[in-house]
Design an enzyme around this catalytic site. Sequence first.
Site, mmCIF file in Angstrom:
data_model
loop_
_atom_site.group_PDB
_atom_site.id
_atom_site.type_symbol
_atom_site.label_atom_id
_atom_site.label_comp_id
_atom_site.label_asym_id
_atom_site.label_seq_id
_atom_site.Cartn_x
_atom_site.Cartn_y
_atom_site.Cartn_z
ATOM 1 N N ASN A 208 -7.233 -17.234 -17.124
ATOM 2 C CA ASN A 208 -7.074 -17.853 -15.814
ATOM 3 C C ASN A 208 -5.721 -17.470 -15.240
ATOM 4 O OD1 ASN A 208 -5.066 -19.936 -16.760
ATOM 5 N ND2 ASN A 208 -6.833 -20.557 -17.996
ATOM 6 N N ASP A 277 -12.116 -23.439 -20.983
ATOM 7 C CA ASP A 277 -13.165 -24.347 -21.462
ATOM 8 C C ASP A 277 -14.203 -23.628 -22.316
ATOM 9 O OD1 ASP A 277 -12.094 -26.598 -20.142
ATOM 10 O OD2 ASP A 277 -13.036 -25.985 -18.261
ATOM 11 N N LYS A 287 -14.281 -1.319 -28.297
ATOM 12 C CA LYS A 287 -14.428 -1.472 -26.852
ATOM 13 C C LYS A 287 -15.883 -1.272 -26.435
ATOM 14 C CE LYS A 287 -13.023 0.572 -22.459
ATOM 15 N NZ LYS A 287 -12.251 1.655 -21.802
ATOM 16 N N PHE A 321 -2.904 -32.757 -17.580
ATOM 17 C CA PHE A 321 -2.831 -32.129 -16.269
ATOM 18 C C PHE A 321 -4.245 -31.802 -15.809
ATOM 19 C CE2 PHE A 321 1.586 -31.908 -16.875
ATOM 20 C CZ PHE A 321 2.205 -31.412 -15.724
#
Length: 397
Positions: A208, A277, A287, A321
């Site tokens: 994020n 989450d 890869k 938070f």
Amino acid sequence: MLKGKKVVLGVTGSIAAYKAAEITRALVKERALVKVIMTASATRFITPLTFQTLSNNPVAVDMFEEPVAWEIEHISLAKWADVFLIAPATANVIGKMAAGIADDMLTTTVMATRAPVVVAPAMNVNMYTNPITQHNIDVLKQNGYHFVQPESGELACGDRGQGRLADIKDIVDCVRSLFIKKDLAGKRILVTAGPTREPIDPVRYISNYSSGKMGYALAKAARDRGAEVVLVSGPVSISPPSGVMLERINTAEEMMRSVLKHFDNVDAVIMAAAVADYRPMEYSEVKIKKSDEDMVVHLGKNPDILKELGFRKGKQVLIGFAAETNDVMLNAGKKLREKNLDMIVVNDVTQPGAGFEVDTNIVNVMTRDGDVKSFPLMDKGELSHMILDLAVDLMVR
């Protein structure tokens, strides 16, 4: 924090003397009142006029020059100071102070002051690590002097090692911290910060936008208020505050293990990290090559760290938070109740200045008894102290 504070800045004969001009500028920018004392050697590297211009005050060098005012100048400066900062400090001046030698304007004024003294050494690595220099530093520390450790790197003489003047921000932070209340002395605070990264393959991950700035500001503020701080940080590009115990992690599971390791021995936990989450259910050791087909990543739930802490919580104060985009207070209240929090800090990340990767924030703080306090747009450092004020109130209930 430094508005109106009176700082005497001592500048000694180090090649880093030019950096003292930036220190002066930084202090004046924070609206401190600055008066500079230079040793004769320092004037060989930078002129008194530079500091006179930046500080808007006369610069003292010679004990016997005609005084600007009819008073004994080294005594008047010693009494005037709220804090005495020596940056850069040479081995010579450190040795003089440790031995009680007062043979020039700077060392005489230091000897006469009752203000706290901050020393930022800068010298060759061999001079700094010399046992005599280290002994002198220990003597001064035992007498209450504060030190900002020099950095390691390439030195002006071409050697490499510890001896470079500390970062200007760290020096000013040390000065600032002297004026901050120590209401968290004896407390142990755990702070989480930054994002987590959930790997897909060796080159890709889910994460994020969290920069870690809010968590790092909270860790620094808690340290400045006297707490012993454990900072559990996801991958960020900012430097951690000095004087905290730093544990770096990548994934939510790693953060969970690190937090639980310390949980029983802390007085408060501030979960400022933006924990993912979900995580990919499968990890490819190589890869994943691009193909003409769509790629489907199956996600599984990550451990809910905050909920687990709420379940285990005893004496600890637990602060969460919440970064929201809609139904901000409704969602925050639900999170506070479901995770057994004492307080939650919530912001609407769609507001300008309140999202990720910025130096400011706009928040509402809700406590478990239903009180809500709103804080307007402000610097995250300032906001951190507002949050800690509320945390201290919870700790003493």
